[in-house]
Design a protein around this motif. Structure first.
Motif, PDB file in Angstrom:
ATOM      1  N   TYR A 278       0.524  67.760 -55.379  1.00 15.37           N
ATOM      2  CA  TYR A 278       1.910  67.350 -56.172  1.00 15.37           C
ATOM      3  C   TYR A 278       2.072  68.444 -57.338  1.00 15.37           C
ATOM      4  O   TYR A 278       1.379  68.927 -57.794  1.00 15.37           O
ATOM      5  N   ILE A 279       3.580  68.639 -57.393  1.00 22.01           N
ATOM      6  CA  ILE A 279       4.314  69.469 -58.339  1.00 22.01           C
ATOM      7  C   ILE A 279       4.953  68.949 -59.338  1.00 22.01           C
ATOM      8  O   ILE A 279       6.146  68.213 -58.796  1.00 22.01           O
ATOM      9  N   ILE A 280       4.803  69.040 -60.461  1.00 19.12           N
ATOM     10  CA  ILE A 280       5.470  68.326 -61.579  1.00 19.12           C
ATOM     11  C   ILE A 280       6.102  69.278 -62.582  1.00 19.12           C
ATOM     12  O   ILE A 280       5.226  70.295 -62.914  1.00 19.12           O
ATOM     13  N   GLN A 281       7.535  69.358 -62.840  1.00 21.25           N
ATOM     14  CA  GLN A 281       8.022  70.410 -63.717  1.00 21.25           C
ATOM     15  C   GLN A 281       8.581  69.741 -64.676  1.00 21.25           C
ATOM     16  O   GLN A 281      10.040  69.766 -64.719  1.00 21.25           O
ATOM     17  N   PRO A 282       7.915  69.434 -65.831  1.00 22.12           N
ATOM     18  CA  PRO A 282       8.690  68.999 -67.039  1.00 22.12           C
ATOM     19  C   PRO A 282       9.610  70.052 -67.761  1.00 22.12           C
ATOM     20  O   PRO A 282       9.687  71.103 -67.218  1.00 22.12           O
ATOM     21  N   GLU A 283      10.370  69.764 -68.583  1.00 23.62           N
ATOM     22  CA  GLU A 283      11.599  70.447 -69.102  1.00 23.62           C
ATOM     23  C   GLU A 283      11.172  71.519 -69.997  1.00 23.62           C
ATOM     24  O   GLU A 283      11.651  72.289 -70.451  1.00 23.62           O
ATOM     25  N   THR A 284       9.959  71.071 -70.627  1.00 24.69           N
ATOM     26  CA  THR A 284       9.238  72.157 -71.740  1.00 24.69           C
ATOM     27  C   THR A 284       7.863  72.257 -71.433  1.00 24.69           C
ATOM     28  O   THR A 284       7.116  71.397 -70.637  1.00 24.69           O
ATOM     29  N   ALA A 285       7.184  73.514 -71.916  1.00 17.32           N
ATOM     30  CA  ALA A 285       5.743  73.560 -71.757  1.00 17.32           C
ATOM     31  C   ALA A 285       4.959  72.608 -72.911  1.00 17.32           C
ATOM     32  O   ALA A 285       3.965  72.244 -72.424  1.00 17.32           O
ATOM     33  N   GLU A 286       5.562  72.258 -73.743  1.00 16.31           N
ATOM     34  CA  GLU A 286       4.807  71.027 -74.410  1.00 16.31           C
ATOM     35  C   GLU A 286       4.615  69.755 -73.794  1.00 16.31           C
ATOM     36  O   GLU A 286       3.622  69.156 -74.019  1.00 16.31           O
ATOM     37  N   GLU A 287       5.764  69.189 -73.288  1.00 20.89           N
ATOM     38  CA  GLU A 287       5.898  68.195 -72.314  1.00 20.89           C
ATOM     39  C   GLU A 287       4.890  68.350 -71.214  1.00 20.89           C
ATOM     40  O   GLU A 287       4.093  67.485 -70.807  1.00 20.89           O
ATOM     41  N   THR A 288       4.732  69.564 -70.558  1.00 16.85           N
ATOM     42  CA  THR A 288       3.890  69.775 -69.430  1.00 16.85           C
ATOM     43  C   THR A 288       2.257  69.416 -70.138  1.00 16.85           C
ATOM     44  O   THR A 288       1.506  68.843 -69.211  1.00 16.85           O
ATOM     45  N   TYR A 289       2.056  69.891 -71.264  1.00 17.25           N
ATOM     46  CA  TYR A 289       0.794  69.734 -72.044  1.00 17.25           C
ATOM     47  C   TYR A 289       0.404  68.429 -72.035  1.00 17.25           C
ATOM     48  O   TYR A 289      -0.629  67.791 -71.820  1.00 17.25           O
ATOM     49  N   LYS A 290       1.490  67.530 -72.455  1.00 17.44           N
ATOM     50  CA  LYS A 290       1.183  66.334 -73.114  1.00 17.44           C
ATOM     51  C   LYS A 290       0.901  65.558 -71.962  1.00 17.44           C
ATOM     52  O   LYS A 290       0.315  64.450 -72.014  1.00 17.44           O
ATOM     53  N   THR A 291       1.657  65.890 -70.916  1.00 19.48           N
ATOM     54  CA  THR A 291       1.599  64.962 -69.753  1.00 19.48           C
ATOM     55  C   THR A 291      -0.046  65.342 -69.166  1.00 19.48           C
ATOM     56  O   THR A 291      -0.598  64.418 -68.684  1.00 19.48           O
ATOM     57  N   ALA A 292      -0.412  66.633 -69.176  1.00 19.43           N
ATOM     58  CA  ALA A 292      -1.861  66.727 -68.767  1.00 19.43           C
ATOM     59  C   ALA A 292      -2.843  65.950 -69.453  1.00 19.43           C
ATOM     60  O   ALA A 292      -3.743  65.540 -69.260  1.00 19.43           O
ATOM     61  N   GLU A 293      -2.394  66.099 -70.794  1.00 14.56           N
ATOM     62  CA  GLU A 293      -3.393  65.350 -72.015  1.00 14.56           C
ATOM     63  C   GLU A 293      -3.444  63.979 -71.586  1.00 14.56           C
ATOM     64  O   GLU A 293      -4.692  63.447 -71.903  1.00 14.56           O
ATOM     65  N   THR A 294      -2.399  63.397 -71.220  1.00 11.33           N
ATOM     66  CA  THR A 294      -2.450  61.978 -71.190  1.00 11.33           C
ATOM     67  C   THR A 294      -3.357  61.515 -69.936  1.00 11.33           C
ATOM     68  O   THR A 294      -4.144  60.595 -69.848  1.00 11.33           O
ATOM     69  N   PHE A 295      -3.185  62.342 -68.875  1.00 13.86           N
ATOM     70  CA  PHE A 295      -4.141  62.227 -67.704  1.00 13.86           C
ATOM     71  C   PHE A 295      -5.365  62.449 -68.071  1.00 13.86           C
ATOM     72  O   PHE A 295      -6.313  61.646 -67.716  1.00 13.86           O
ATOM     73  N   MET A 296      -5.710  63.601 -68.662  1.00 14.00           N
ATOM     74  CA  MET A 296      -7.248  63.611 -69.202  1.00 14.00           C
ATOM     75  C   MET A 296      -7.870  62.983 -69.834  1.00 14.00           C
ATOM     76  O   MET A 296      -8.844  61.973 -69.738  1.00 14.00           O
ATOM     77  N   LYS A 297      -6.949  62.250 -70.788  1.00 13.47           N
ATOM     78  CA  LYS A 297      -7.472  61.326 -71.710  1.00 13.47           C
ATOM     79  C   LYS A 297      -7.766  59.788 -70.881  1.00 13.47           C
ATOM     80  O   LYS A 297      -8.737  59.212 -71.205  1.00 13.47           O
ATOM     81  N   SER A 298      -7.034  59.564 -69.945  1.00 16.00           N
ATOM     82  CA  SER A 298      -7.286  58.539 -69.029  1.00 16.00           C
ATOM     83  C   SER A 298      -8.314  58.562 -68.302  1.00 16.00           C
ATOM     84  O   SER A 298      -8.956  57.520 -67.784  1.00 16.00           O
ATOM     85  N   THR A 299      -9.177  59.633 -68.115  1.00 13.65           N
ATOM     86  CA  THR A 299     -10.255  59.735 -67.560  1.00 13.65           C
ATOM     87  C   THR A 299     -11.498  60.013 -68.187  1.00 13.65           C
ATOM     88  O   THR A 299     -12.543  60.285 -67.916  1.00 13.65           O
ATOM     89  N   GLY A 300     -11.226  60.003 -69.665  1.00 12.09           N
ATOM     90  CA  GLY A 300     -12.232  60.089 -70.551  1.00 12.09           C
ATOM     91  C   GLY A 300     -12.612  61.404 -71.101  1.00 12.09           C
ATOM     92  O   GLY A 300     -13.584  61.647 -71.781  1.00 12.09           O
ATOM     93  N   ILE A 301     -11.706  62.384 -70.879  1.00  9.63           N
ATOM     94  CA  ILE A 301     -11.821  63.927 -71.156  1.00  9.63           C
ATOM     95  C   ILE A 301     -10.983  64.098 -72.410  1.00  9.63           C
ATOM     96  O   ILE A 301      -9.644  63.678 -72.314  1.00  9.63           O
ATOM     97  N   GLU A 302     -11.419  64.666 -73.474  1.00  4.04           N
ATOM     98  CA  GLU A 302     -10.772  64.928 -74.465  1.00  4.04           C
ATOM     99  C   GLU A 302     -10.394  66.642 -74.519  1.00  4.04           C
ATOM    100  O   GLU A 302     -11.338  67.522 -74.477  1.00  4.04           O
ATOM    101  N   PRO A 303      -9.042  66.997 -73.930  1.00  4.16           N
ATOM    102  CA  PRO A 303      -8.893  68.478 -73.819  1.00  4.16           C
ATOM    103  C   PRO A 303      -8.568  69.312 -74.935  1.00  4.16           C
ATOM    104  O   PRO A 303      -8.337  68.524 -76.117  1.00  4.16           O
ATOM    105  N   SER A 304      -8.726  70.417 -74.976  1.00  3.78           N
ATOM    106  CA  SER A 304      -8.367  71.296 -75.979  1.00  3.78           C
ATOM    107  C   SER A 304      -6.975  72.066 -75.725  1.00  3.78           C
ATOM    108  O   SER A 304      -6.516  72.216 -74.672  1.00  3.78           O
ATOM    109  N   GLU A 305      -6.083  72.087 -76.637  1.00  2.00           N
ATOM    110  CA  GLU A 305      -4.703  72.345 -76.700  1.00  2.00           C
ATOM    111  C   GLU A 305      -4.784  73.942 -76.124  1.00  2.00           C
ATOM    112  O   GLU A 305      -5.026  74.897 -77.097  1.00  2.00           O
ATOM    113  N   THR A 306      -4.189  73.979 -75.181  1.00  5.82           N
ATOM    114  CA  THR A 306      -4.086  75.809 -74.568  1.00  5.82           C
ATOM    115  C   THR A 306      -2.656  75.680 -73.623  1.00  5.82           C
ATOM    116  O   THR A 306      -2.206  74.677 -73.460  1.00  5.82           O
ATOM    117  N   ASP A 307      -2.350  76.730 -73.383  1.00  4.73           N
ATOM    118  CA  ASP A 307      -1.259  77.163 -72.699  1.00  4.73           C
ATOM    119  C   ASP A 307      -1.190  76.664 -71.184  1.00  4.73           C
ATOM    120  O   ASP A 307      -0.368  76.742 -70.575  1.00  4.73           O
TER     121      ASP A 307
END
Length: 281
Positions: free
Chosen positions: A206-235
């Motif tokens: 699956y390929i998702i292309q949000p409008e901004t890099a910040e939105e991309t990270y927030k989407t990844a962060e939400t998915f990781m948190k839903s599985t119990g992983i606390e991400p570190s903010e990176t590009d």
């Protein structure tokens, strides 16, 4: 009271007509064009396709022009659906396509099967159908398809995101677009999906292309948190997630592109890395 009802009906008729885009459907030599149908818009699409309307509306449906071409007992029916962008036009087309169909060079992509010719072009999804088995009528339907393609505005191109999918192992003509609830998650939307087969393994990318890099990270962060992983903010990042809905899911992102792979086992991380690396290079 009658005047009020009449005024309301007149207002609705004007509103529906004005919200649709004018489209002059072509003539077809030897056939009489009949346009007795109204121009359908979101408010009345159910009158034409009933239960299927929800799928079209979810993919940005805007208006539908319908015509019938008649010659004796033979009828060719034309439906031209306009959506709000090329991605959604592809999405509705792909949802009704099978890789077993005979594909033709028409618009962004098209196919012909059992008297039907369907294709998408620009923001439009076109469906042509005849129940006649006569060769001349089938040829006339093909001619009509070409005529419609010629009058439609917009480029005859596929969404550019599809070119990011690696070719190795990809099942041909099985790409789709998922507007919402990707992998069953409400926070994942607007994803292109391709299906892969490598030996005994079948998996999806699956390929998702949000409008901004910040939105991309927030989407990844939400998915990781839903599985119990606390991400570190990176590009960028690569993670193997244990998703309650889908088992092992490989997640990677960079800039404004996020990639998900499902269907691979935990010990197949190298395969996932090769594919995500090719997409995010």
């Amino acid at each position: 009271m009658r005047n009020r009802v009449f005024s309301l009906l007149l207002f609705l008729a004007i509103f529906i007509t004005s919200s649709a885009q004018e489209l002059i459907l072509p003539q077809l030599e030897g056939f009489k064009k009949v346009t007795d149908y109204p121009v359908f818009v979101p408010e009345n699409l159910w009158d034409f396709i009933n239960g299927a309307a929800d799928v079209y509306l979810a993919l940005g449906f805007e208006d539908l022009h319908v015509a019938e071409y008649k010659k004796g007992k033979d009828v060719i029916k034309l439906e031209v659906y306009r959506h709000n962008n090329n991605t959604n036009a592809f999405g509705i087309y792909a949802s009704e396509r099978s890789s077993s169909f005979r594909f033709i060079n028409l618009g962004g992509q098209g196919y012909s099967v059992d008297g039907s010719i369907n294709f998408f072009e620009g923001d439009y999804y076109v469906k042509i159908r005849t129940y006649s088995k006569k060769e001349k009528t089938l040829q006339a339907a093909a001619t009509l398809a070409r005529k419609v393609s010629e009058i439609l505005p917009g480029d005859a191109e596929i969404p550019s995101v599809l070119s990011l999918f690696p070719e190795q192992g990809k099942k041909k003509n099985e790409e789709t677009y998922i507007n919402e609830s990707v992998l069953g998650h409400k926070f994942l939307s607007k994803a292109f999906r391709a299906v892969y087969e490598m030996g005994p393994d079948n998996f999806s990318i699956y390929i998702i292309q949000p409008e901004t890099a910040e939105e991309t990270y927030k989407t990844a962060e939400t998915f990781m948190k839903s599985t119990g992983i606390e991400p570190s903010e990176t590009d960028s990042g690569k993670y193997m997630l244990n998703d309650g809905y889908n088992g092992t899911v490989f997640l990677a992102w960079k800039d404004k592109t996020l990639v998900l792979i499902s269907g691979l086992a935990k010990d197949q991380a190298e395969i996932a890395d090769n594919y995500t690396g090719g997409i995010l290079k």
